[in-house]
Design a protein around this motif. Structure first.
Motif, short mmCIF file in Angstrom:
data_model
loop_
_atom_site.label_atom_id
_atom_site.label_comp_id
_atom_site.label_asym_id
_atom_site.label_seq_id
_atom_site.Cartn_x
_atom_site.Cartn_y
_atom_site.Cartn_z
N VAL A 295 75.52 14.09 99.72
CA VAL A 295 75.98 12.74 99.61
C VAL A 295 74.81 11.89 100.22
N HIS A 296 74.41 10.70 99.15
CA HIS A 296 73.53 10.04 99.60
C HIS A 296 74.00 8.61 99.71
N ASN A 297 73.45 7.72 100.69
CA ASN A 297 73.83 6.38 100.83
C ASN A 297 75.30 5.90 101.16
N PHE A 298 76.05 6.96 101.73
CA PHE A 298 77.34 6.81 102.08
C PHE A 298 77.68 5.43 102.81
N GLU A 299 76.81 5.05 103.51
CA GLU A 299 76.94 3.67 104.50
C GLU A 299 76.88 2.40 103.21
N ASN A 300 76.61 2.91 102.03
CA ASN A 300 76.47 1.48 101.28
C ASN A 300 78.02 0.92 100.76
N ILE A 301 78.82 1.88 100.91
CA ILE A 301 80.26 1.66 100.48
C ILE A 301 80.90 0.49 101.20
N PRO A 302 81.46 -0.51 100.85
CA PRO A 302 82.26 -1.51 101.57
C PRO A 302 83.51 -0.82 101.94
#
Length: 343
Positions: A26-33
Motif C-alpha cells: 500500500v503506497h501513499n495511504f496518507e494522501n487519502i482525505p
C-alpha cells in the motif's frame, strides 16, 4: 449495526486477502482525505478483487458502483447492498434500463453531500491487459450532479492505481498506489463538454502514472520485452520509465528462486483441504469463462469452502479426540496456508 457489519466484513476480507496474496503493498495511504466527500477513481483489471483490495486498504467505508447484472437475484442484491454496492446499468444491460441510473446517480450525489466516499472504475469494464483504457464519462455525470445541487461541496477526486504481478496466478502479489487528490471544482467549467474532456484527460493521466501502463499498440510485443527484462510490474514508475526510454533504461527485479519448501507446504495444504480443492479445480474453475474472473472466484472459494471444510474437520477432531487436538490442527493448517502463499 451497519458499522459493526462492515467492520466485521472488512476484517474477514482482510484476513482472506492476507492468506490469498503473497503480499499487498500500500503506497501513499496518507494522501487519502479522511473527512471530505471523495471519489476513488481506479483502473480495473482484476474483476471484484479490485474492489476488495480498495475496500480493505483505503481506510474508509466506501460505496461501490457495481455492474447491475450481478444484482439479478434478490438475496444476492440484498447482500451486495449491505456491502454498500450500488447497481449501475450499461448499454449491454438493455437500453431501457439506462434510465435506472438516474436514481443511482441521485443517491451518489446525496452520499457525497454527506461526506461519504464512492469507488468508481471509470474505464467502465475490466480487462487483464496492463493498459489504462479510455474512460467513460459516467463518473463526470456524478461530479456535475453533486456540484450543481451543492456548489460548495468540496468534492475530492482520488486517483488510484492497482497493479498485480500476475492477476491469474495463485499466490499473486499486488500493489495499490493512492495518488494526490484534487478538487473537482477546479476542473468544472461553464462549458460542460469542455469539463468532461478535461476531467477524463486529467483522471486518465493520473491513473496512468500509478499503474504499469503498457501501450496498446503492439501490446504483446511490449509485454514480452518487459517480461524478458524481468520488469517489476508492482513498480509502475519504473515500468513506465522503461517504456518511455524505448527499453534502454530499465531496472530489473531479481528472478525468484525455485522454492522447494513452498512446494512441500502447498502439497500438504491441499492434501488436508482435498475436498474444496477438488471442487474448485475440477468443478468450478472450468466453468469460469472470463480469465478476469478467475482470481475472483478462486478467492471466493478460498474464503468460503476452505474455512467451512476446516471447521467441519476440526469439529470432528474435537468430538472424537479433544478440543486441544482440534485447535492444534487448525493452527497446523493455517501455518500450511501461510507457507503456501508467503514463501
Amino acid at each position: 449495526m451497519k458499522i459493526i457489519w462492515l467492520t466485521f466484513m472488512r476484517l474477514y476480507l482482510n484476513t482472506g486477502l492476507f492468506f490469498y496474496f503473497k503480499k499487498i503493498q500500500v503506497h501513499n495511504f496518507e494522501n487519502i482525505p479522511k473527512n471530505k466527500p471523495l471519489l476513488f477513481l481506479s483502473n480495473h483489471q482484476n474483476a471484484l478483487l479490485d474492489a476488495l483490495v480498495i475496500a480493505t486498504k483505503c481506510g474508509r467505508f466506501s460505496y461501490f458502483l457495481t455492474r447491475a447484472a450481478v444484482f439479478n437475484k434478490n438475496i444476492i442484491a440484498r447482500f451486495l447492498r449491505s456491502m454498500q454496492m450500488l447497481p449501475v446499468y450499461r448499454i449491454r444491460d438493455g437500453y431501457s434500463n439506462l434510465s435506472n441510473n438516474t436514481a443511482i446517480f441521485n443517491e451518489c450525489a446525496k452520499l457525497l453531500h454527506n461526506n461519504n466516499a464512492i469507488v468508481i472504475f471509470p474505464e467502465g469494464n475490466h480487462n487483464l491487459k496492463r493498459t489504462v483504457r479510455p474512460l467513460s464519462k459516467g463518473f463526470t455525470r456524478i461530479i456535475f450532479q453533486t456540484l450543481e445541487e451543492q456548489p460548495k461541496t468540496d468534492l475530492q477526486l482520488q486517483p488510484v492505481g492497482l497493479n498485480f504481478a500476475n492477476a491469474t496466478n495463485f499466490p499473486d502479489s499486488a500493489a495499490i498506489y493512492f495518488g494526490t487528490p484534487f478538487s473537482a471544482k477546479d476542473l468544472v467549467l461553464k462549458d460542460k463538454n469542455e469539463s468532461v474532456v478535461g476531467l477524463k484527460t486529467k483522471v486518465q493521466s493520473e491513473i496512468s502514472m500509478l499503474t504499469a501502463d503498457v501501450p496498446s499498440l503492439n501490446y504483446d510485443d511490449n509485454i514480452e520485452k518487459l517480461k524478458n527484462l524481468n520488469a517489476d510490474f508492482l513498480n509502475p514508475k519504473a515500468v513506465n520509465s522503461c517504456i518511455a526510454s524505448n527499453y534502454t533504461h530499465c531496472s530489473s527485479q531479481k528472478k525468484p528462486k525455485k522454492n522447494g519448501i513452498q512446494k512441500v507446504f502447498k502439497a500438504l495444504f491441499f492434501f488436508n483441504m482435498i475436498l474444496p480443492y477438488v471442487v474448485w479445480k475440477f468443478i468450478l474453475a472450468p466453468k469460469v469463462k472470463e480469465l478476469e474472473f478467475l482470481s475472483t472466484f478462486r478467492f471466493a472459494v478460498a474464503i468460503t469452502l476452505f474455512p467451512l471444510y476446516l471447521g467441519i474437520l476440526s469439529t470432528i477432531i474435537m468430538l472424537f479426540i479433544s478440543l486441544k487436538f482440534a485447535m492444534l490442527y487448525v493452527l497446523f493448517v493455517s501455518l500450511l496456508a501461510l507457507g503456501t502463499t508467503k514463501f
